[in-house]
Scaffold this motif. Structure first.
Motif, short mmCIF file in Angstrom:
data_model
loop_
_atom_site.label_atom_id
_atom_site.label_comp_id
_atom_site.label_asym_id
_atom_site.label_seq_id
_atom_site.Cartn_x
_atom_site.Cartn_y
_atom_site.Cartn_z
N ARG A 9 0.86 -1.19 0.00
CA ARG A 9 0.00 0.00 0.00
C ARG A 9 0.89 1.23 0.00
N VAL A 10 0.64 2.14 -0.93
CA VAL A 10 1.45 3.35 -1.05
C VAL A 10 0.52 4.55 -1.18
N PHE A 11 0.80 5.60 -0.38
CA PHE A 11 -0.03 6.80 -0.36
C PHE A 11 0.49 7.81 -1.39
N ASP A 12 -0.42 8.33 -2.20
CA ASP A 12 -0.10 9.38 -3.18
C ASP A 12 -0.54 10.71 -2.56
N ARG A 25 -13.36 4.56 7.97
CA ARG A 25 -13.70 3.49 7.02
C ARG A 25 -12.94 3.74 5.73
N GLY A 26 -12.24 2.71 5.25
CA GLY A 26 -11.49 2.84 4.01
C GLY A 26 -12.22 2.14 2.88
N GLU A 27 -12.36 2.83 1.73
CA GLU A 27 -12.96 2.24 0.54
C GLU A 27 -12.02 2.44 -0.63
N PHE A 28 -11.80 1.34 -1.38
CA PHE A 28 -10.82 1.31 -2.45
C PHE A 28 -11.42 0.58 -3.64
N TYR A 29 -11.25 1.13 -4.85
CA TYR A 29 -11.92 0.59 -6.04
C TYR A 29 -10.92 0.39 -7.18
N GLY A 30 -11.18 -0.62 -7.99
CA GLY A 30 -10.37 -0.88 -9.17
C GLY A 30 -11.09 -1.82 -10.12
N PRO A 78 -4.29 -2.71 -9.38
CA PRO A 78 -4.44 -2.02 -8.09
C PRO A 78 -5.87 -1.52 -7.87
N VAL A 79 -6.14 -1.25 -6.60
CA VAL A 79 -7.35 -0.52 -6.22
C VAL A 79 -6.88 0.79 -5.60
N PHE A 80 -7.73 1.82 -5.68
CA PHE A 80 -7.37 3.15 -5.19
C PHE A 80 -8.50 3.70 -4.34
N GLU A 129 -4.07 12.39 -2.67
CA GLU A 129 -4.59 12.08 -1.33
C GLU A 129 -5.37 10.77 -1.33
N GLN A 130 -4.74 9.76 -1.93
CA GLN A 130 -5.36 8.44 -1.95
C GLN A 130 -4.29 7.36 -1.91
#
Length: 151
Positions: free
Chosen positions: A64-67, A97-102, A88-90, A71-72
């Motif tokens: 996991r890497v923060f951009d 709560r974390g939500e990540f989509y790809g 990847p998902v972003f 800001e994601q």
């Protein structure tokens, strides 16, 4: 520096529940254990974990890497069976709560993939993966990981 995933540092016992046949209407689940060990890097802007699935005979790793500009987070998964990074998902955390989509393909079907991190406490956390094959109108959760921190 970003601290969104600081809760995940350390070693966890993980109860996995994975839907045996996603996107088929099946309700049969496979439950199996894992042990996850997680470390941070880049002063909080990066984190990786290795997860060992002793009854399945494989391991996996999440990067996991923060951009900071967007800001994601970008989240990447690879396991010892295939040896290649998945798409990847972003996403980001909002109100704990974390939500990540790809985008991904499941058995030849294009799907939208969603990861959710929720129910985060100092000793527990829940991760869920879901697929949507209809443009995010409906979601089918197909894998959950209930984390419990080791002593």
């Amino acid at each position: 520096m970003n601290s969104d995933f600081d809760f995940l540092h350390g070693t966890w016992d993980v109860v996995n529940r994975r839907l045996v046949k996603p996107l088929t209407g099946s309700t049969e689940w496979d439950e199996f254990p894992a042990i996850s060990t997680c470390h941070g890097f880049f002063n909080g802007a990066g984190i990786f974990d290795e997860m060992v699935f002793p009854t399945k005979g494989f391991s996996g790793m999440t990067l996991r890497v923060f951009d900071p500009e967007r800001e994601q987070w970008g989240i990447y998964w690879v396991d010892s069976r295939l040896g290649t990074l998945q798409a990847p998902v972003f996403g980001r955390f909002t109100d704990g709560r974390g939500e990540f989509y790809g985008d991904e393909t499941h058995e030849g079907t294009p799907v939208r993939m969603r990861y959710v991190w929720s129910e985060i406490t100092p000793t527990t956390a829940l991760w869920e993966q879901a697929f949507s094959a209809d443009g995010e109108k409906t979601w089918e959760t197909n894998w959950t990981m209930a984390h419990t921190r080791r002593g």
